[in-house]
Structures are given as C-alpha cells and as structure tokens.
Design a protein around this motif. Structure first.
Motif, short mmCIF file in Angstrom:
data_model
loop_
_atom_site.label_atom_id
_atom_site.label_comp_id
_atom_site.label_asym_id
_atom_site.label_seq_id
_atom_site.Cartn_x
_atom_site.Cartn_y
_atom_site.Cartn_z
N TYR A 21 7.04 -1.52 5.31
CA TYR A 21 7.17 -1.21 3.88
C TYR A 21 5.98 -0.36 3.43
N LYS A 22 6.27 0.78 2.84
CA LYS A 22 5.24 1.76 2.52
C LYS A 22 4.12 1.18 1.66
N THR A 23 4.49 0.44 0.62
CA THR A 23 3.48 -0.10 -0.29
C THR A 23 2.57 -1.09 0.42
N HIS A 24 3.14 -1.95 1.26
CA HIS A 24 2.32 -2.92 1.98
C HIS A 24 1.47 -2.24 3.05
N ARG A 25 2.03 -1.21 3.64
CA ARG A 25 1.24 -0.44 4.63
C ARG A 25 0.01 0.15 3.96
N ARG A 26 0.18 0.70 2.77
CA ARG A 26 -0.96 1.28 2.06
C ARG A 26 -1.93 0.20 1.62
N TYR A 27 -1.42 -0.90 1.12
CA TYR A 27 -2.29 -1.98 0.65
C TYR A 27 -3.15 -2.53 1.78
N LEU A 28 -2.56 -2.73 2.94
CA LEU A 28 -3.28 -3.34 4.05
C LEU A 28 -4.23 -2.37 4.75
N THR A 29 -3.83 -1.10 4.86
CA THR A 29 -4.58 -0.15 5.69
C THR A 29 -5.22 1.00 4.92
N LYS A 30 -4.77 1.22 3.67
CA LYS A 30 -5.16 2.38 2.84
C LYS A 30 -4.57 3.69 3.34
N PHE A 31 -3.70 3.63 4.32
CA PHE A 31 -3.02 4.83 4.83
C PHE A 31 -1.90 5.21 3.86
N THR A 32 -1.86 6.49 3.46
CA THR A 32 -0.92 6.93 2.42
C THR A 32 0.25 7.73 2.97
N GLY A 33 0.34 7.88 4.28
CA GLY A 33 1.44 8.64 4.85
C GLY A 33 2.79 7.99 4.60
N SER A 34 3.85 8.76 4.87
CA SER A 34 5.20 8.31 4.54
C SER A 34 5.86 7.47 5.63
N ALA A 35 5.24 7.35 6.80
CA ALA A 35 5.86 6.59 7.88
C ALA A 35 4.77 5.92 8.71
N GLN A 60 -8.24 7.55 7.04
CA GLN A 60 -8.00 6.66 5.91
C GLN A 60 -8.11 5.18 6.27
N SER A 61 -7.98 4.86 7.55
CA SER A 61 -7.88 3.45 7.96
C SER A 61 -8.95 3.07 8.98
N PRO A 62 -10.23 3.19 8.61
CA PRO A 62 -11.28 2.75 9.53
C PRO A 62 -11.16 1.25 9.77
#
Length: 352
Positions: A21-35, A60-62
């Motif tokens: 899920y894109k939003t959870h991926r960003r929340y957990l990793t700070k990665f903003t890509g689409s996949a 984005q995801s150190p």
C-alpha cells in the motif's frame, strides 16, 4: 515503529510482514515512488523496488536494505522467502485483492496471514515532524482563502472559485490539493460534498467552501461558510448554531475521551435546536498522509483520543432547497485539550 510491527509478528507467530500500500510504504520508509513492496522481518527491513526507483529509494530510505526487483516481483519474493526460510507471511488484507492473494498462494509454499490496521494504528498518533508538515499545509490553505475572499463577488461561478482555490494553494507552496475543493452555494450548500458547478453566487446565498492542500505528503482540511449580502435572521440562526456546536466540540476535546463523546458535544446542541436530522455526517476524522484517517469523531467511534492525534472538527446543518453551513478546523490533541491549527476567522464573512 519497526519494533511495534515486529512485536505484532511475534504475537501472531509470523516471520515477515509485507505491504504494497503506497501510503504505508511512504510512512514506514519515506520512499515516495509509485511502486514497491515493504518487507519487515524479525531482524530485516527491506524495500523492494524496480529499476526506476533504486537510486531514489536509496536516497529516501536510509536504514533500509534496497533490493532491486528481478524480472518479476514474484521471483524476488521467492528468493527472499528461500533466503530467510519464511513459513508465515502477514499481509494487509484490506489492501490486497483476492486475485493477488490467489496468485501468491499458487506460487509460494507459505501460509499467508491476514492482518488489519497494524500500520494504520501507528499512524493515528503523529510525530512532531508530521505535525509540522500538517501545520504548514494548514497555513497555505489559510493564506489562500484570505487572499481570495476579497475577490469573491455576486455573479462569480462556483467552479471559478474552486479553480482559484486550487491555483492559489499551489502558488503558495502546496505540492497538490488534498481533495477537489468543495464549493456549494445557495441550495447547493445543502449538499455536504457539493461538486462545484456553473451556478453563480447570488445575494442571499450561503457559500460553503471546503478546501485543503498537501505539503511534503501531509494534508490539511478546512471549511468556512460565507454569506452573499446581508444575512437574514434564519442565516444568523443556522450559522450561529453551527458555530456554537463547533466551539463546544473544540472545548470538549481532551485525552481520554472517545470520538463518540466528542461527536456528542456538538451533535447534542444541534439536535436540541431541532436540526438533528440535518446533521447527517460525523463530526470529524483524522488527517495525515491521507485526508481521511483514523480515528473518527463519530457516533460509532470508541477510539480513545491521545496527544498527537490530528483531527477535524466540522459540524454542519444542511436544509434541502435552502442551503447549508459547515465550519471546520483542524486540531492537534494535546495533554490538556487541543491546539487549533486553522487560523482563518470564524466570524461570518459578508460578501457584498
């Protein structure tokens, strides 16, 4: 937050938690890509991305191991399953389709364990960094509306104002709008989610404006109701009633109360005035990376408020064929009450 996910893994006897899920991926990793796919094990945290995003993910995801996807995601997952001897995988059941789950079950000799709200519950309480970004999004929306109010005149179309709202928020630094602006005038103000149309503002109209923007991924949400021309006694009655209910809810918010209790603080006032049936939506909702998050301030929500939650407070009264009023602020729950982020005045604005 990774340790909280790992505790859940241990409690459910699972080896790995995965999320697409894109939003959870960003929340957990700070990665903003689409996949991409997030893989959290007891001692691993991996972000799988394809060729397009390997460099971006590394930047984005150190702290995350970046794994480049092989020819297919299925092959990459199979390699990781074999490498780490995975037997049970926790997945987010609300975001995985039946087709996707069937595909995984056909291809992997592991047990898939459905989970719900593991990440959503973490997202309920915002960090200081998240609150700073939300506050900036609020400031942009506040400034945009203040700039535009003097330009609103009788004869202007709803859709014209909606376009100006979007443009102005972007010009002031928003990366996007949080949702399509709602502009409902006159009788169309009785539609809580009115889609702006060709209707022109006319004397005697309430204009309901619901707007928000995105700043560095985080949303804002605000509603104000304006009046075109001198208000009648009925205009004043409905506006002041909604304002009284909104202020009562703001005063009620504090840690330990449930969303249901805060909702009642506003709803009881409106119902006592005889307009209970005209307030048909919940009082509010949380806001963050998404415009609608948990918890809700509703008649059904038993979630207890804690400091760091960011919620809207937006009572309304809607009279079919006549119009409506909604007043909405965004607030942060504090140790003793709440801090109102929205700064636009709630005094009735008269458009001449």
């Amino acid at each position: 937050m990774l340790e909280q996910i790992r505790r859940r893994l241990a409690e459910n006897n699972c080896d790995v938690f995965i999320s697409t899920y894109k939003t959870h991926r960003r929340y957990l990793t700070k990665f903003t890509g689409s996949a991409g796919l997030v893989w959290i094990g007891h001692d691993t945290n991996i972000l799988i991305v394809d060729f397009r995003y390997t460099e971006q993910a590394a930047e984005q995801s150190p702290g995350w191991e970046i794994v480049k996807q092989e020819s297919t995601l299925t092959e990459t997952l199979q390699s990781l399953i074999e490498k780490y001897g995975v037997k049970r995988i926790a997945f987010e059941s609300e975001f995985i389709t039946v087709d996707q789950l069937n595909h995984w079950q056909r291809n992997f000799e592991v047990e898939f364990v459905p989970t719900k709200n593991w990440v959503a519950q973490l997202r309920m309480v915002k960090t200081d960094e998240e609150i700073e970004k939300i506050t900036k999004a609020v400031e942009i929306a506040d400034q945009a509306l203040q700039e535009l109010i003097p330009t609103i005149k009788p004869g202007m179309k709803e859709i014209e104002l909606a376009l100006e709202l979007e443009y102005t928020m972007r010009r002031l630094g928003a990366e996007a709008i949080a949702f399509d602006p709602i502009v409902g005038s006159g009788p169309r103000g009785a539609l809580p989610h009115a889609v702006p149309g060709e209707r022109q503002f006319t004397r005697g109209d309430f204009i309901v404006i619901d707007m928000g923007c995105v700043y560095q991924g985080y949303c804002s949400d605000m509603t104000r109701t304006l009046i075109v021309g001198k208000p009648t006694d009925k205009h004043l009655e409905i506006y002041n009633l909604v304002l009284e209910a909104q202020l009562a809810a703001l005063a009620a918010i504090k840690p330990g109360l449930t969303g249901k209790q805060v909702d009642s603080a506003a709803r009881d006032i409106i119902a006592s005035a005889g307009y209970g049936d005209n307030f048909g939506h919940s009082l509010g909702h949380a806001v963050g990376l998404e415009i609608h998050e948990e918890p809700r301030l509703s008649q059904l929500d038993e979630e207890t408020l804690v400091p760091g939650m960011v919620v809207t407070v937006e009572p309304g009264v809607y009279l079919p064929g006549w119009g409506g009023v909604r007043i909405e602020d965004l607030v942060v729950v504090t140790e003793t009450g709440c801090k109102i982020l929205t700064q636009t005045s709630k005094e009735m604005v008269i458009i001449e």
